[in-house]
Design a protein around this motif. Structure first.
Motif, mmCIF file in Angstrom:
data_model
loop_
_atom_site.group_PDB
_atom_site.id
_atom_site.type_symbol
_atom_site.label_atom_id
_atom_site.label_comp_id
_atom_site.label_asym_id
_atom_site.label_seq_id
_atom_site.Cartn_x
_atom_site.Cartn_y
_atom_site.Cartn_z
ATOM 1 N N ILE A 19 0.835 -1.206 0.000
ATOM 2 C CA ILE A 19 0.000 0.000 0.000
ATOM 3 C C ILE A 19 0.871 1.259 0.000
ATOM 4 O O ILE A 19 0.547 2.251 -0.627
ATOM 5 C CB ILE A 19 -0.972 -0.019 1.203
ATOM 6 N N THR A 20 1.996 1.193 0.672
ATOM 7 C CA THR A 20 2.904 2.334 0.747
ATOM 8 C C THR A 20 3.629 2.554 -0.583
ATOM 9 O O THR A 20 3.803 3.674 -1.031
ATOM 10 C CB THR A 20 3.932 2.124 1.877
ATOM 11 N N ILE A 21 4.054 1.477 -1.206
ATOM 12 C CA ILE A 21 4.843 1.572 -2.443
ATOM 13 C C ILE A 21 3.960 1.790 -3.683
ATOM 14 O O ILE A 21 4.398 2.406 -4.649
ATOM 15 C CB ILE A 21 5.705 0.306 -2.612
ATOM 16 N N ALA A 22 2.738 1.345 -3.666
ATOM 17 C CA ALA A 22 1.864 1.392 -4.847
ATOM 18 C C ALA A 22 1.739 2.796 -5.453
ATOM 19 O O ALA A 22 1.889 2.948 -6.676
ATOM 20 C CB ALA A 22 0.494 0.817 -4.518
ATOM 21 N N PRO A 23 1.468 3.859 -4.699
ATOM 22 C CA PRO A 23 1.339 5.185 -5.323
ATOM 23 C C PRO A 23 2.633 5.657 -5.978
ATOM 24 O O PRO A 23 2.604 6.267 -7.047
ATOM 25 C CB PRO A 23 0.953 6.100 -4.152
ATOM 26 N N VAL A 24 3.764 5.351 -5.355
ATOM 27 C CA VAL A 24 5.054 5.747 -5.928
ATOM 28 C C VAL A 24 5.289 5.001 -7.233
ATOM 29 O O VAL A 24 5.682 5.585 -8.249
ATOM 30 C CB VAL A 24 6.199 5.482 -4.918
ATOM 31 N N LEU A 25 5.037 3.722 -7.230
ATOM 32 C CA LEU A 25 5.196 2.908 -8.429
ATOM 33 C C LEU A 25 4.238 3.363 -9.529
ATOM 34 O O LEU A 25 4.630 3.492 -10.690
ATOM 35 C CB LEU A 25 4.973 1.428 -8.089
ATOM 36 N N ALA A 26 2.992 3.644 -9.168
ATOM 37 C CA ALA A 26 2.001 4.095 -10.148
ATOM 38 C C ALA A 26 2.404 5.430 -10.766
ATOM 39 O O ALA A 26 2.280 5.628 -11.981
ATOM 40 C CB ALA A 26 0.628 4.206 -9.487
ATOM 41 N N SER A 27 2.908 6.358 -9.948
ATOM 42 C CA SER A 27 3.319 7.658 -10.494
ATOM 43 C C SER A 27 4.522 7.501 -11.417
ATOM 44 O O SER A 27 4.609 8.153 -12.460
ATOM 45 C CB SER A 27 3.622 8.648 -9.375
ATOM 46 N N TYR A 28 5.449 6.647 -11.051
ATOM 47 C CA TYR A 28 6.606 6.380 -11.902
ATOM 48 C C TYR A 28 6.157 5.821 -13.253
ATOM 49 O O TYR A 28 6.586 6.291 -14.303
ATOM 50 C CB TYR A 28 7.552 5.396 -11.209
ATOM 51 N N LEU A 29 5.295 4.821 -13.225
ATOM 52 C CA LEU A 29 4.801 4.225 -14.473
ATOM 53 C C LEU A 29 4.029 5.241 -15.311
ATOM 54 O O LEU A 29 4.192 5.320 -16.529
ATOM 55 C CB LEU A 29 3.916 3.017 -14.171
ATOM 56 N N ALA A 30 3.188 6.044 -14.651
ATOM 57 C CA ALA A 30 2.381 7.027 -15.379
ATOM 58 C C ALA A 30 3.252 8.076 -16.060
ATOM 59 O O ALA A 30 2.943 8.537 -17.158
ATOM 60 C CB ALA A 30 1.390 7.704 -14.431
ATOM 61 N N TYR A 31 4.347 8.447 -15.423
ATOM 62 C CA TYR A 31 5.173 9.511 -15.992
ATOM 63 C C TYR A 31 6.207 8.992 -16.983
ATOM 64 O O TYR A 31 6.403 9.572 -18.040
ATOM 65 C CB TYR A 31 5.870 10.300 -14.880
ATOM 66 N N TYR A 32 6.890 7.892 -16.658
ATOM 67 C CA TYR A 32 7.979 7.421 -17.499
ATOM 68 C C TYR A 32 7.576 6.370 -18.520
ATOM 69 O O TYR A 32 8.212 6.246 -19.557
ATOM 70 C CB TYR A 32 9.124 6.882 -16.636
ATOM 71 N N VAL A 33 6.557 5.599 -18.250
ATOM 72 C CA VAL A 33 6.158 4.540 -19.181
ATOM 73 C C VAL A 33 5.009 5.013 -20.071
ATOM 74 O O VAL A 33 5.084 4.958 -21.288
ATOM 75 C CB VAL A 33 5.776 3.250 -18.422
ATOM 76 N N TRP A 34 3.939 5.482 -19.479
ATOM 77 C CA TRP A 34 2.803 5.999 -20.240
ATOM 78 C C TRP A 34 2.899 7.515 -20.217
ATOM 79 O O TRP A 34 2.338 8.176 -19.354
ATOM 80 C CB TRP A 34 1.470 5.546 -19.639
ATOM 81 N N LYS A 35 3.629 8.073 -21.168
ATOM 82 C CA LYS A 35 3.912 9.509 -21.176
ATOM 83 C C LYS A 35 2.621 10.321 -21.291
ATOM 84 O O LYS A 35 1.732 9.989 -22.065
ATOM 85 C CB LYS A 35 4.835 9.850 -22.337
ATOM 86 N N PRO A 36 2.510 11.440 -20.540
ATOM 87 C CA PRO A 36 1.316 12.287 -20.614
ATOM 88 C C PRO A 36 1.191 12.936 -21.986
ATOM 89 O O PRO A 36 2.185 13.244 -22.632
ATOM 90 C CB PRO A 36 1.542 13.350 -19.535
ATOM 91 N N GLN A 37 -0.046 13.155 -22.426
ATOM 92 C CA GLN A 37 -0.317 13.719 -23.737
ATOM 93 C C GLN A 37 -0.824 15.160 -23.662
ATOM 94 O O GLN A 37 -1.609 15.583 -24.484
ATOM 95 C CB GLN A 37 -1.369 12.861 -24.467
ATOM 96 N N GLY A 38 -0.437 15.931 -22.709
ATOM 97 C CA GLY A 38 -0.943 17.290 -22.525
ATOM 98 C C GLY A 38 -0.608 18.203 -23.687
ATOM 99 O O GLY A 38 0.220 17.907 -24.543
ATOM 100 N N GLY A 39 -1.286 19.353 -23.728
ATOM 101 C CA GLY A 39 -0.979 20.382 -24.702
ATOM 102 C C GLY A 39 -1.571 20.182 -26.080
ATOM 103 O O GLY A 39 -1.121 20.813 -27.024
ATOM 104 N N MET A 40 -2.554 19.345 -26.228
ATOM 105 C CA MET A 40 -3.149 19.114 -27.539
ATOM 106 C C MET A 40 -4.126 20.235 -27.868
ATOM 107 O O MET A 40 -4.901 20.653 -27.025
ATOM 108 C CB MET A 40 -3.881 17.763 -27.569
ATOM 109 N N THR A 41 -4.058 20.724 -29.093
ATOM 110 C CA THR A 41 -5.001 21.744 -29.547
ATOM 111 C C THR A 41 -5.859 21.164 -30.649
ATOM 112 O O THR A 41 -5.441 20.254 -31.367
ATOM 113 C CB THR A 41 -4.281 22.991 -30.089
ATOM 114 N N TYR A 42 -7.051 21.706 -30.782
ATOM 115 C CA TYR A 42 -7.927 21.263 -31.865
ATOM 116 C C TYR A 42 -7.475 21.893 -33.174
ATOM 117 O O TYR A 42 -7.372 21.228 -34.186
ATOM 118 C CB TYR A 42 -9.377 21.631 -31.554
#
Length: 187
Positions: A19-42
């Motif tokens: 439970i302690t490690i899960a959020p850290v691991l999830a944030s690492y995966l979200a940032y480094y593995v599944w890169k964020p797609q921000g900044g998209m314009t129509y």
């Protein structure tokens, strides 16, 4: 202490560690593995820079320039005075995009650049309904095919976005709203 108690204690310890490690691991995966797609314009994001100066005039022949729109966001389109149905639809859409901004509406100006020497028809003028009309005396220096899009110019005179004429109204309205909200001090 019985074997069952030891197993139960170990399970609890491992559960607490997980439970302690899960959020850290999830944030690492979200940032480094599944890169964020921000900044998209129509709209198509243009290389931000001033729209090059070009000769234009009002319909009654007085000299004009984009500088007269300084301090306003400009929705600009270029088309001939004949203004077929697609052109009239775009003029009407530009009006709707402006109206949809509600209290922010005064910050936006609409500009129809006439690319020929003809006089706009009554139907075209009705579709323009309050848009500023200027006659371009030289080629309009905006990127892309002028007849297939319209442009957003910022209050400093920089080209910002290009939209296709058949753009989804909801998307354009939403994006304009965000731009106006995030640039309160820009005009």
């Amino acid at each position: 202490m019985s074997t069952t108690d030891k197993k139960s204690g170990r399970r609890t310890l491992f559960l607490l560690i997980a439970i302690t490690i899960a959020p850290v691991l999830a944030s690492y995966l979200a940032y480094y593995v599944w890169k964020p797609q921000g900044g998209m314009t129509y709209g198509e994001l243009l290389k931000v820079g001033p729209v090059p100066a070009f000769a234009m005039q009002t319909l009654d022949g007085k000299p004009a320039s984009l500088a007269e729109f300084k301090g306003k966001w400009v929705l600009a389109m270029a088309d001939g005075a004949g203004c077929a149905a697609a052109c009239q639809d775009t003029l009407h859409a530009l009006r709707q995009y402006r109206i949809a901004q509600g209290k922010e509406m005064p910050r936006i100006e609409r500009l129809w650049l006439l690319t020929d020497a003809g006089q706009p028809s009554a139907a075209a003028l009705a579709a323009a309904d309050g848009a500023q009309l200027r006659r371009a005396l030289a080629p309009v220096p905006l990127p892309g095919e002028l007849a297939t899009g319209f442009y957003l110019i910022d209050p400093l005179g920089n080209q910002v976005l290009r939209y296709p004429r058949d753009a989804q109204p909801g998307q354009v309205i939403k994006e304009l709203g965000k731009i106006l909200k995030n640039n309160q001090n820009l005009g």
